[in-house]
Design a protein around this motif. Structure first.
Motif, PDB file in Angstrom:
ATOM      1  N   GLY A 189       3.398  12.685  -4.379  1.00  0.00           N
ATOM      2  CA  GLY A 189       2.390  13.621  -3.792  1.00  0.00           C
ATOM      3  C   GLY A 189       0.955  13.052  -3.429  1.00  0.00           C
ATOM      4  N   GLU A 190       1.071  11.657  -3.492  1.00  0.00           N
ATOM      5  CA  GLU A 190      -0.106  11.028  -3.035  1.00  0.00           C
ATOM      6  C   GLU A 190      -0.264  11.021  -1.584  1.00  0.00           C
ATOM      7  N   SER A 191      -1.472  11.049  -0.858  1.00  0.00           N
ATOM      8  CA  SER A 191      -1.634  10.851   0.441  1.00  0.00           C
ATOM      9  C   SER A 191      -1.398   9.329   0.826  1.00  0.00           C
ATOM     10  N   THR A 192      -0.842   9.545   2.169  1.00  0.00           N
ATOM     11  CA  THR A 192      -0.651   7.995   2.554  1.00  0.00           C
ATOM     12  C   THR A 192      -1.637   7.439   3.148  1.00  0.00           C
ATOM     13  N   GLU A 193      -3.005   8.212   3.409  1.00  0.00           N
ATOM     14  CA  GLU A 193      -4.011   7.502   3.702  1.00  0.00           C
ATOM     15  C   GLU A 193      -4.739   6.727   2.661  1.00  0.00           C
ATOM     16  N   PRO A 194      -5.144   5.616   2.697  1.00  0.00           N
ATOM     17  CA  PRO A 194      -5.610   4.878   1.676  1.00  0.00           C
ATOM     18  C   PRO A 194      -7.043   5.572   1.413  1.00  0.00           C
ATOM     19  N   ARG A 195      -7.649   5.189   0.233  1.00  0.00           N
ATOM     20  CA  ARG A 195      -8.968   5.519  -0.107  1.00  0.00           C
ATOM     21  C   ARG A 195      -9.802   4.397   0.352  1.00  0.00           C
ATOM     22  N   THR A 196     -11.005   4.988   0.965  1.00  0.00           N
ATOM     23  CA  THR A 196     -12.009   3.787   1.550  1.00  0.00           C
ATOM     24  C   THR A 196     -13.213   4.019   0.870  1.00  0.00           C
TER      25      THR A 196
ATOM     26  N   ARG B 115       0.795  -1.215   0.147  1.00  0.00           N
ATOM     27  CA  ARG B 115       0.261  -0.052   0.092  1.00  0.00           C
ATOM     28  C   ARG B 115       0.828   1.311  -0.003  1.00  0.00           C
ATOM     29  N   TYR B 116       1.850   1.342   0.838  1.00  0.00           N
ATOM     30  CA  TYR B 116       2.836   2.406   0.954  1.00  0.00           C
ATOM     31  C   TYR B 116       3.952   2.066   0.022  1.00  0.00           C
ATOM     32  N   GLY B 117       3.884   1.900  -1.255  1.00  0.00           N
ATOM     33  CA  GLY B 117       4.711   1.418  -2.075  1.00  0.00           C
ATOM     34  C   GLY B 117       6.190   2.037  -2.108  1.00  0.00           C
TER      35      GLY B 117
ATOM     36  N   ARG C 296       6.458   5.410   2.859  1.00  0.00           N
ATOM     37  CA  ARG C 296       6.623   4.475   4.127  1.00  0.00           C
ATOM     38  C   ARG C 296       7.267   5.553   5.317  1.00  0.00           C
ATOM     39  N   MET C 297       8.231   6.326   4.785  1.00  0.00           N
ATOM     40  CA  MET C 297       8.636   7.191   5.759  1.00  0.00           C
ATOM     41  C   MET C 297       7.559   7.978   6.493  1.00  0.00           C
ATOM     42  N   LYS C 298       6.748   8.543   5.552  1.00  0.00           N
ATOM     43  CA  LYS C 298       5.537   9.433   6.087  1.00  0.00           C
ATOM     44  C   LYS C 298       4.589   8.666   6.910  1.00  0.00           C
TER      45      LYS C 298
END
Length: 172
Positions: free
Chosen positions: A135-142, A77-79, A84-86
């Protein structure tokens, strides 16, 4: 609120089934005490109650006894190393990690991110590794988030249709 008191509230929340409240309290504690691996472990346990292997893997990532499937889900998910750091929400030097394994994991993620970006990155400077995630959010889309967005779009389109219909009726 002191750490011990907040943990007591987490235990009380879990005892009566208020899992979302317990999760939120633990997220706040991890944010305040990012070096406390016990808090990260407790948060992973709460995510397991939801059946969320990815987030359990996220919060167990610095533990040697982590679950390989959860770790793989987190890494998928955090490819990128920057994402991953964030997601790991670490602050300060890796040397402050409680275990040698955790320190090694943090060094590996930071080194991979620096290699990918071609410059030094620092846990305390998110701007230095922000480029590692596109620039993507680290929060996955739900599903709930997607449905909420779709619902907002429908409401806006309906309001626009009513407005246009009113203009047509007024001038037509």
């Amino acid at each position: 609120m002191p750490l011990a008191e907040t943990l007591a509230r987490v235990d009380a929340d879990l005892a009566v089934g208020r899992i979302p409240v317990a999760r939120q309290r633990l997220r706040g504690l991890v944010s305040s005490f990012p070096h406390d691996l016990t808090l990260r472990r407790r948060l992973a346990e709460v995510y397991r109650l939801y059946g969320d292997a990815t987030e359990a893997g996220r919060w167990m990532y610095l533990e040697e006894d982590r679950n390989a499937d959860e770790t793989a889900a987190f890494e998928a998910r955090y490819g990128s190393p920057g994402r991953r750091m964030k997601a790991l929400a670490w602050r300060g030097p890796e040397a402050t990690a409680a275990t040698a394994f955790a320190e090694g994991q943090l060094v590996a993620v930071r080194t991979a991110c620096a290699g990918e970006l071609g410059h030094h990155v620092d846990w305390d400077d998110p701007a230095s590794y922000r480029g590692g995630g596109g620039g993507e959010s680290t929060e996955p889309r739900t599903a709930g988030g997607v449905l909420a967005g779709a619902g907002c779009l429908v409401v806006v389109l309906a309001a626009l249709a009513i407005w246009v219909n009113g203009l047509v009726a007024l001038f037509g």
